[in-house]
Write a protein that holds these residues in place. Structure first.
Motif, PDB file in Angstrom:
ATOM      1  N   LEU A  63       0.709  -1.191  -0.129  1.00  0.00           N
ATOM      2  CA  LEU A  63       0.131   0.123  -0.089  1.00  0.00           C
ATOM      3  C   LEU A  63       0.793   1.104   0.098  1.00  0.00           C
ATOM      4  N   MET A  64       2.002   1.131   0.676  1.00  0.00           N
ATOM      5  CA  MET A  64       2.728   2.539   0.752  1.00  0.00           C
ATOM      6  C   MET A  64       3.885   2.431   0.050  1.00  0.00           C
ATOM      7  N   LEU A  65       4.209   1.394  -0.789  1.00  0.00           N
ATOM      8  CA  LEU A  65       5.228   1.470  -1.998  1.00  0.00           C
ATOM      9  C   LEU A  65       4.754   1.458  -3.173  1.00  0.00           C
ATOM     10  N   THR A 248      13.582   5.248   2.460  1.00  0.00           N
ATOM     11  CA  THR A 248      13.615   6.332   1.646  1.00  0.00           C
ATOM     12  C   THR A 248      12.548   6.412   0.853  1.00  0.00           C
ATOM     13  N   ALA A 249      12.425   5.363  -0.106  1.00  0.00           N
ATOM     14  CA  ALA A 249      11.354   5.152  -1.137  1.00  0.00           C
ATOM     15  C   ALA A 249      10.275   5.266  -0.511  1.00  0.00           C
ATOM     16  N   ARG A 250       9.838   4.768   0.518  1.00  0.00           N
ATOM     17  CA  ARG A 250       8.571   4.371   1.546  1.00  0.00           C
ATOM     18  C   ARG A 250       8.157   5.963   2.076  1.00  0.00           C
ATOM     19  N   VAL A 251       9.253   6.591   2.667  1.00  0.00           N
ATOM     20  CA  VAL A 251       8.751   8.012   3.148  1.00  0.00           C
ATOM     21  C   VAL A 251       8.211   8.970   2.099  1.00  0.00           C
ATOM     22  N   VAL A 255       4.415  10.747   1.749  1.00  0.00           N
ATOM     23  CA  VAL A 255       4.344  12.142   1.721  1.00  0.00           C
ATOM     24  C   VAL A 255       3.442  12.197   0.696  1.00  0.00           C
ATOM     25  N   ASN A 256       3.381  11.656  -0.563  1.00  0.00           N
ATOM     26  CA  ASN A 256       2.595  11.746  -1.627  1.00  0.00           C
ATOM     27  C   ASN A 256       1.004  11.513  -1.088  1.00  0.00           C
ATOM     28  N   ALA A 257       1.159  10.332  -0.579  1.00  0.00           N
ATOM     29  CA  ALA A 257      -0.041   9.808  -0.148  1.00  0.00           C
ATOM     30  C   ALA A 257      -0.926  10.372   0.790  1.00  0.00           C
ATOM     31  N   ARG A 258      -0.251  11.097   1.770  1.00  0.00           N
ATOM     32  CA  ARG A 258      -0.870  11.978   2.717  1.00  0.00           C
ATOM     33  C   ARG A 258      -1.013  13.268   2.264  1.00  0.00           C
ATOM     34  N   SER A 259      -0.496  14.035   1.059  1.00  0.00           N
ATOM     35  CA  SER A 259      -0.471  15.363   0.807  1.00  0.00           C
ATOM     36  C   SER A 259      -1.743  15.514  -0.045  1.00  0.00           C
ATOM     37  N   ALA A 260      -2.413  16.656   0.291  1.00  0.00           N
ATOM     38  CA  ALA A 260      -3.585  16.776  -0.449  1.00  0.00           C
ATOM     39  C   ALA A 260      -3.100  17.912  -1.596  1.00  0.00           C
ATOM     40  N   ASN A 261      -1.939  18.414  -1.511  1.00  0.00           N
ATOM     41  CA  ASN A 261      -1.360  19.292  -2.468  1.00  0.00           C
ATOM     42  C   ASN A 261      -0.667  18.651  -3.572  1.00  0.00           C
ATOM     43  N   LYS A 262      -1.307  18.208  -4.685  1.00  0.00           N
ATOM     44  CA  LYS A 262      -0.758  17.632  -5.768  1.00  0.00           C
ATOM     45  C   LYS A 262       0.365  18.329  -6.434  1.00  0.00           C
ATOM     46  N   ASN A 263       0.642  19.746  -5.904  1.00  0.00           N
ATOM     47  CA  ASN A 263       1.748  20.299  -6.511  1.00  0.00           C
ATOM     48  C   ASN A 263       3.093  20.235  -5.748  1.00  0.00           C
ATOM     49  N   LEU A 264       2.867  19.426  -4.610  1.00  0.00           N
ATOM     50  CA  LEU A 264       4.018  19.418  -3.641  1.00  0.00           C
ATOM     51  C   LEU A 264       5.267  18.733  -4.132  1.00  0.00           C
ATOM     52  N   VAL A 265       6.359  19.537  -4.266  1.00  0.00           N
ATOM     53  CA  VAL A 265       7.581  19.024  -4.646  1.00  0.00           C
ATOM     54  C   VAL A 265       8.544  18.716  -3.590  1.00  0.00           C
ATOM     55  N   ILE A 266       8.889  17.397  -3.355  1.00  0.00           N
ATOM     56  CA  ILE A 266       9.895  17.179  -2.347  1.00  0.00           C
ATOM     57  C   ILE A 266      11.561  17.060  -2.748  1.00  0.00           C
ATOM     58  N   THR A 267      12.160  17.996  -2.180  1.00  0.00           N
ATOM     59  CA  THR A 267      13.762  18.020  -2.793  1.00  0.00           C
ATOM     60  C   THR A 267      14.733  17.592  -1.617  1.00  0.00           C
ATOM     61  N   PHE A 351       7.719   9.541  -7.223  1.00  0.00           N
ATOM     62  CA  PHE A 351       8.192  10.357  -5.965  1.00  0.00           C
ATOM     63  C   PHE A 351       8.159  11.754  -5.665  1.00  0.00           C
ATOM     64  N   SER A 352       7.487  12.318  -6.714  1.00  0.00           N
ATOM     65  CA  SER A 352       7.321  14.055  -6.720  1.00  0.00           C
ATOM     66  C   SER A 352       8.753  14.443  -6.562  1.00  0.00           C
ATOM     67  N   LEU A 353       9.634  14.235  -7.329  1.00  0.00           N
ATOM     68  CA  LEU A 353      10.857  14.756  -7.209  1.00  0.00           C
ATOM     69  C   LEU A 353      11.190  16.263  -7.620  1.00  0.00           C
ATOM     70  N   GLY A 354      10.311  16.818  -8.423  1.00  0.00           N
ATOM     71  CA  GLY A 354      10.218  18.122  -8.920  1.00  0.00           C
ATOM     72  C   GLY A 354      11.242  18.220 -10.302  1.00  0.00           C
ATOM     73  N   ALA A 355      11.187  19.210 -10.980  1.00  0.00           N
ATOM     74  CA  ALA A 355      12.019  19.662 -12.135  1.00  0.00           C
ATOM     75  C   ALA A 355      13.591  19.588 -11.992  1.00  0.00           C
ATOM     76  N   GLU A 356      14.296  20.161 -10.815  1.00  0.00           N
ATOM     77  CA  GLU A 356      15.374  20.306 -10.503  1.00  0.00           C
ATOM     78  C   GLU A 356      16.119  18.914 -10.523  1.00  0.00           C
ATOM     79  N   LEU A 357      15.429  18.158  -9.440  1.00  0.00           N
ATOM     80  CA  LEU A 357      16.018  16.857  -8.917  1.00  0.00           C
ATOM     81  C   LEU A 357      15.861  15.818 -10.109  1.00  0.00           C
ATOM     82  N   SER A 358      14.751  15.892 -10.683  1.00  0.00           N
ATOM     83  CA  SER A 358      14.466  14.937 -11.861  1.00  0.00           C
ATOM     84  C   SER A 358      15.360  15.227 -12.932  1.00  0.00           C
TER      85      SER A 358
END
Length: 424
Positions: A63-65, A248-251, A255-267, A351-358
Motif C-alpha cells: 500500500l505504501m510503496l 527513503t522510497a517509502r517515506v 508524503v505523496n499519499a498524505r498530501s492533498a497538495n498535488k503540486n507538492l515537490v519534495i527536494t 516520488f514527486s522529485l520536482g524539475a530540478e531533481l528530476s
C-alpha cells in the motif's frame, strides 16, 4: 549506530506478492477489490503468519510503496486490519476516500476497537466487519459498521436468513457475501437482498507481483527506539532514514499519499520527514515494527546507492547544506530503477522529485546532475570525463578531491553495512 541487538539485518531486492479479489454488485459489475497478503506465488494466506504481521507487510510493502490506486485500478480497496494495526492508527497512513477497513474475525479488545472506530469514522474512514458470525461480542460495533461480510453456509438458506435479519435490524449497512461458488447461490442471495458478492463463481484472487527492496532491520529498530521518545529528534530520524534506500522510497511515497497538495515537490529527505510530522512518522515506524522485516544478505545495490549518495553530498558540500542534502537524495534514488524494475522517469514522477531533481536524475542537469554523472564516470573508470565534470562542479579542486570523496563514500557504505552484518 548501536549494534547490541542480535537480529538478522539486510537490504535486498525481493519479489513481493499480493492478491486482489474483485467484489461485484448485483449487475456483476466490479464494485471494489479486496487486497490479500501473500508471501509467495502460492495463492494462499501464508501459514504461521499472524494478523499483525500480515497487516504490517501489506501496508509497508504494497500500500505504501506501490499505492492503492495501482493495485485496485482506482477502485475502492477492502483491506484486512489486525487489532494491533487498528489500535496503532494505521489507517491514517492512507486516505479514507478509496479504502474500506475490514475488522477481522479474530479481533480482540473490542472495547478499545470501538473507541478507535468512532474516532476514525469522524475522520471519514469506512469499516467492514469480516466473517460475521452473529457472536454477541460484535454488538457494540454493529451500529458503527458500514459493511458486513458473510460467508456462504450450507444450505445457502441459512446465509439468506441471517442476511435478511441483518437487513431488518441494520437497514443502512451494506451486506457482502463471500465464497459464492455457484450461480444458484448468487441468485438466492441476490433475491434475499444481498448488496455485493464475492467468490470463485465470479473470480479467483488474482496474484500480483512487483519488485521491492526491504529495509535494513537495524535501521527499523533504530527508528523504533527514536520514535519511542516523548520528543522526536527530526535530525536523528532523518539520519536513520537517509541511510536506507527502502525506507527513503517509502517515506517519499507516504508524503505523496498524505498530501492533498498535488503540486507538492519534495527536494530532500529532511523536507519529507518534517512535512510528515511527529504523528505520521510514529505511525510509519510502527508499520515497520509490525511487519518484522528482514532477510539474509546485504544488497550490492544498497551499497551502491549509499556510496553514490555520500559521494554526492561530499562533492556538493561547498555549495551549502541544502544542495548537499538534495544531492544525497538523488544519489540514493539513482539505484531505484534497478531495485524496483521501473524506468527512472516513472520513479521521478512517482516520488514527486520536482524539475530540478528530476533533471539531475534523468539528464545529468545542473550541479547535482553533474555530480551524479561524475560518480558514474568514476564507477566506469572514465577519468577523462571525471576530470571535465570536476572542473564544472568545483573548478578550484583537483582530481585528488574525487579520490578522497570516493574513498570516504565507500568507507561510509562499507561501515554501515558491516555494522549490520555483525548482527547476523
Amino acid at each position: 549506530m548501536p549494534n547490541n541487538l542480535e537480529v538478522k539485518n539486510s537490504s535486498i531486492l525481493v519479489t513481493q506478492y499480493i492478491a486482489r479479489q474483485p467484489i461485484f454488485d448485483g449487475d456483476k459489475s466490479i464494485f471494489a477489490y479486496e487486497l490479500l497478503y501473500r508471501d509467495s506465488v502460492n495463492n494462499a494466506f501464508p501459514v504461521g503468519t499472524t494478523d499483525g504481521q500480515a497487516t504490517g507487510r501489506l501496508f509497508f510493502n504494497a500500500l505504501m510503496l506501490v499505492g492503492i490506486e495501482k493495485l485496485t485500478l482506482n477502485q475502492t480497496a477492502f483491506i484486512n486490519l489486525s487489532s494491533e494495526g487498528l489500535l496503532e492508527d494505521l489507517p491514517k497512513l492512507l486516505q479514507p476516500e478509496n479504502t474500506v477497513i475490514e475488522i477481522v474475525e479474530r479481533t480482540e479488545n473490542i472495547e478499545l476497537v470501538v473507541e478507535r472506530v468512532i474516532e476514525l469514522k469522524k475522520a471519514g474512514y469506512v469499516f467492514a466487519l469480516d466473517d460475521y458470525d452473529s457472536h454477541e461480542k460484535w454488538q457494540p460495533l454493529l451500529s458503527l459498521i458500514d459493511y458486513i461480510k458473510l460467508e456462504v453456509e450450507e444450505p445457502v438458506i441459512k446465509t439468506s436468513m441471517l442476511l435478511k435479519k441483518l437487513k431488518r435490524n441494520f437497514p443502512n449497512i451494506k451486506i457482502v457475501v463471500e465464497r459464492i461458488e455457484t450461480y444458484d447461490e448468487f441468485r438466492q442471495l441476490k433475491e434475499a437482498g444481498c448488496d455485493y458478492f464475492q467468490g470463485f463463481f465470479f473470480a479467483h484472487p488474482e496474484m500480483l507481483s512487483y519488485n521491492s527492496i526491504e529495509p535494513l532491520k537495524m535501521a527499523v529498530l533504530d527508528l523504533l527506539r527514536c520514535t519511542s521518545r516523548t520528543d522526536l529528534d527530526f535530525n536523528e530520524i532523518n539520519q536513520r532514514i537517509s541511510k536506507d534506500v527502502g525506507l527513503t522510497a517509502r517515506v517519499l511515497k507516504l508524503v505523496n499519499a498524505r498530501s492533498a497538495n498535488k503540486n507538492l515537490v519534495i527536494t530532500s529527505i529532511p523536507q519529507a520527514v518534517v512535512y510528515l510530522g511527529e504523528d505520521s512518522i510514529r505511525k510509519f515506524v510502527r508499520v515497520l515494527a509490525l511487519s518484522e522485516l528482514g532477510s539474509d544478505k546485504p544488497s550490492e545495490l544498497t551499497r551502491l546507492g549509499l556510496c553514490r549518495a555520500q559521494f554526492m553530498q561530499i562533492i556538493l558540500e561547498p555549495g551549502g547544506k541544502v544542495i548537499a542534502e538534495q544531492g544525497y537524495l538523488v544519489g540514493l534514488m539513482s539505484v531505484l530503477d534497478a531495485i524496483l524494475d521501473m524506468e527512472l522517469e516513472a520513479i521521478a514522477k512517482e516520488f514527486s522529485l520536482g524539475a530540478e531533481l528530476s533533471g539531475a536524475l534523468l539528464s545529468f542537469e545542473g550541479m547535482m546532475g553533474n555530480s551524479l554523472h561524475l560518480i558514474k564516470a568514476v564507477e566506469e573508470d572514465n577519468w577523462q570525463l571525471a576530470k571535465k565534470l570536476l572542473e564544472t562542479i568545483r573548478p578550484a579542486s583537483n582530481i585528488e578531491t574525487v579520490f578522497s570523496a570516493m574513498l570516504d563514500a565507500r568507507q561510509y557504505a562499507d561501515e554501515l553495512l558491516a555494522t549490520i552484518i555483525e548482527q547476523d
